[in-house]
Design a protein around this motif. Structure first.
Motif, PDB file in Angstrom:
ATOM      1  N   TRP A  33     -37.821 104.736 -37.772  1.00 46.32           N
ATOM      2  CA  TRP A  33     -38.651 104.245 -36.677  1.00 46.32           C
ATOM      3  C   TRP A  33     -37.771 104.085 -35.449  1.00 46.32           C
ATOM      4  CZ3 TRP A  33     -40.802  98.602 -36.310  1.00 46.32           C
ATOM      5  CH2 TRP A  33     -41.610  98.492 -35.183  1.00 46.32           C
ATOM      6  N   THR A  76     -43.423 105.366 -31.262  1.00 44.80           N
ATOM      7  CA  THR A  76     -44.766 104.798 -31.256  1.00 44.80           C
ATOM      8  C   THR A  76     -45.610 105.406 -30.145  1.00 44.80           C
ATOM      9  OG1 THR A  76     -43.918 102.957 -29.934  1.00 44.80           O
ATOM     10  CG2 THR A  76     -44.117 102.616 -32.308  1.00 44.80           C
ATOM     11  N   LYS A 125     -50.670 100.555 -36.926  1.00 47.62           N
ATOM     12  CA  LYS A 125     -50.799 101.776 -36.118  1.00 47.62           C
ATOM     13  C   LYS A 125     -50.810 103.005 -37.005  1.00 47.62           C
ATOM     14  CE  LYS A 125     -48.660 104.403 -32.394  1.00 47.62           C
ATOM     15  NZ  LYS A 125     -49.912 104.646 -31.689  1.00 47.62           N
ATOM     16  N   LEU A 156     -46.394  98.085 -36.567  1.00 44.84           N
ATOM     17  CA  LEU A 156     -46.190  99.513 -36.777  1.00 44.84           C
ATOM     18  C   LEU A 156     -47.093 100.044 -37.872  1.00 44.84           C
ATOM     19  CD1 LEU A 156     -44.707 102.199 -36.389  1.00 44.84           C
ATOM     20  CD2 LEU A 156     -42.999 101.373 -38.016  1.00 44.84           C
ATOM     21  N   TYR A 177     -44.811 111.200 -32.458  1.00 44.43           N
ATOM     22  CA  TYR A 177     -44.802 110.438 -31.201  1.00 44.43           C
ATOM     23  C   TYR A 177     -43.434 110.440 -30.521  1.00 44.43           C
ATOM     24  CZ  TYR A 177     -49.022 108.822 -33.528  1.00 44.43           C
ATOM     25  OH  TYR A 177     -50.223 108.779 -34.201  1.00 44.43           O
TER      26      TYR A 177
END
Length: 348
Positions: free
Chosen positions: A76, A100, A19, A16, A132
């Motif tokens: 998340w 994500t 990214k 993560l 996202y």
């Protein structure tokens, strides 16, 4: 308004974080005295429907953030369809809600009624960031159905899809930034009185008859509010105008935007009140595509010169340079113990 989208796994966290630092995107922060001292570190909370996270539901994770929070919190959300009606309370600033990939992380609800009550997700807190995510109201085409309401100051959204039909995005109040978002609807599907910049966003009209993309609510020339669309594109089916004035001093500008043939030749509508023609400020600057032909535009719209357009081509109107900041590069558990750190390699 009458309107006619168990324990933490180190390996997963590293994926993560890689990214995040590679995105090179900005997120919102506060310029007040309550701004977190450490802007590089966030508390990480995981939401996973499979039971492998800290919480199974997004709202439970938000509820776990303390009132009057003064630390960055990064929630998340693992891929899945989360059928929840989400509220981020006003006393819980500094929350980031992140998937994500928007197509795989979906928040969906089915509701209608007054625009302030129907949202699938309502952001009332300041310094919120959404990343996202797909935020969708699945009610349909027969009434007001807000997907996202944004009423907090200094909010930013990156790579999100906001989907409904009528009043999709209630950009209600405060300064907001939308980057590379997809926004879909048919009737007044971006509405409210925010001071907002939409950069590189894709607007998609699904109007069944004649629709309207924006209904901006500015009601006084003293209000520094309005919508600016910079460098994006407009697609769709049927036909639509770029905007109509919810407020008498409605202000909307499209700059450097691709417009498909979905845009009606007249471009704008006074919502049946000719008095608003002299007070609303609807402008276009160097737009292109078949829908950008301005030869048959209403006579009261503004064709902007370079000088006229300059204030709308930066983040000045939203004061963004004072509150947009890089993504955090370090994360920790709610207990305060470090779970993973990964410094950005020269990226801010």
């Amino acid at each position: 308004m009458h309107m006619g989208a168990p324990s933490f796994m180190i390996y997963a966290s590293v994926i993560l974080l890689v990214k995040l630092v590679s995105d090179n995107l900005l997120m919102a922060s506060s310029s007040s005295t309550s701004t977190p001292m450490d802007m590089s570190t966030a508390i990480l909370i995981r939401v996973d429907q499979s039971g492998m996270g800290d919480y199974d539901k997004i709202q439970d994770a938000i509820n776990a953030v303390p009132s009057n929070n003064s630390e960055l919190v990064f929630i998340w959300v693992k891929p899945g369809v989360y059928r929840e009606k989400i509220v981020v309370p006003a006393d819980k600033p500094f929350i980031t809600l992140s998937g994500t990939e928007a197509s795989k992380t979906i928040i969906a609800w089915n509701d209608t009624g007054e625009i302030y009550d129907s949202p699938t997700m309502a952001v009332l807190a300041s310094d919120f960031v959404g990343r996202y995510l797909t935020i969708q109201n699945t009610y349909g085409t027969s009434g007001k159905a807000v997907a996202l309401r944004v009423s907090g100051d200094r909010a930013a959204f990156y790579g999100c899809a906001i989907v409904s039909y009528q009043d999709t995005l209630l950009d209600d109040a405060g300064r907001h930034y939308y980057s590379s978002c997809y926004i879909e609807g048919g009737v007044d599907f971006i509405c409210g009185n925010g001071a907002s910049l939409f950069e590189r966003c894709h607007l998609h009209s699904t109007a069944e008859n004649e629709g309207a993309i924006t209904a901006q609510q500015r009601s006084s020339p003293l209000e520094n509010t309005g919508f600016t669309f910079l460098g994006g594109k407009i697609t769709g089916a049927g036909s639509t105008v770029l905007g109509r004035p919810w407020g008498s001093y409605s202000r909307v500008v499209f700059a450097l935007t691709y417009m498909s043939s979905v845009i009606l030749p007249e471009g704008w509508n006074d919502w049946g009140d000719p008095r608003k023609q002299s007070t609303a400020y609807f402008g276009e600057y160097k737009c292109y595509g078949p829908g950008a032909n301005r030869s048959n535009r209403v006579k009261w719209y503004h064709s902007l010169s370079n000088h006229d357009a300059a204030p709308f081509l930066t983040k000045t109107m939203i004061g963004g340079r004072a509150w947009l900041r890089p993504v955090p590069t370090h994360f920790k558990q709610q207990t305060g113990s470090t779970i993973s750190t990964l410094k950005a390699q020269g990226k801010t």
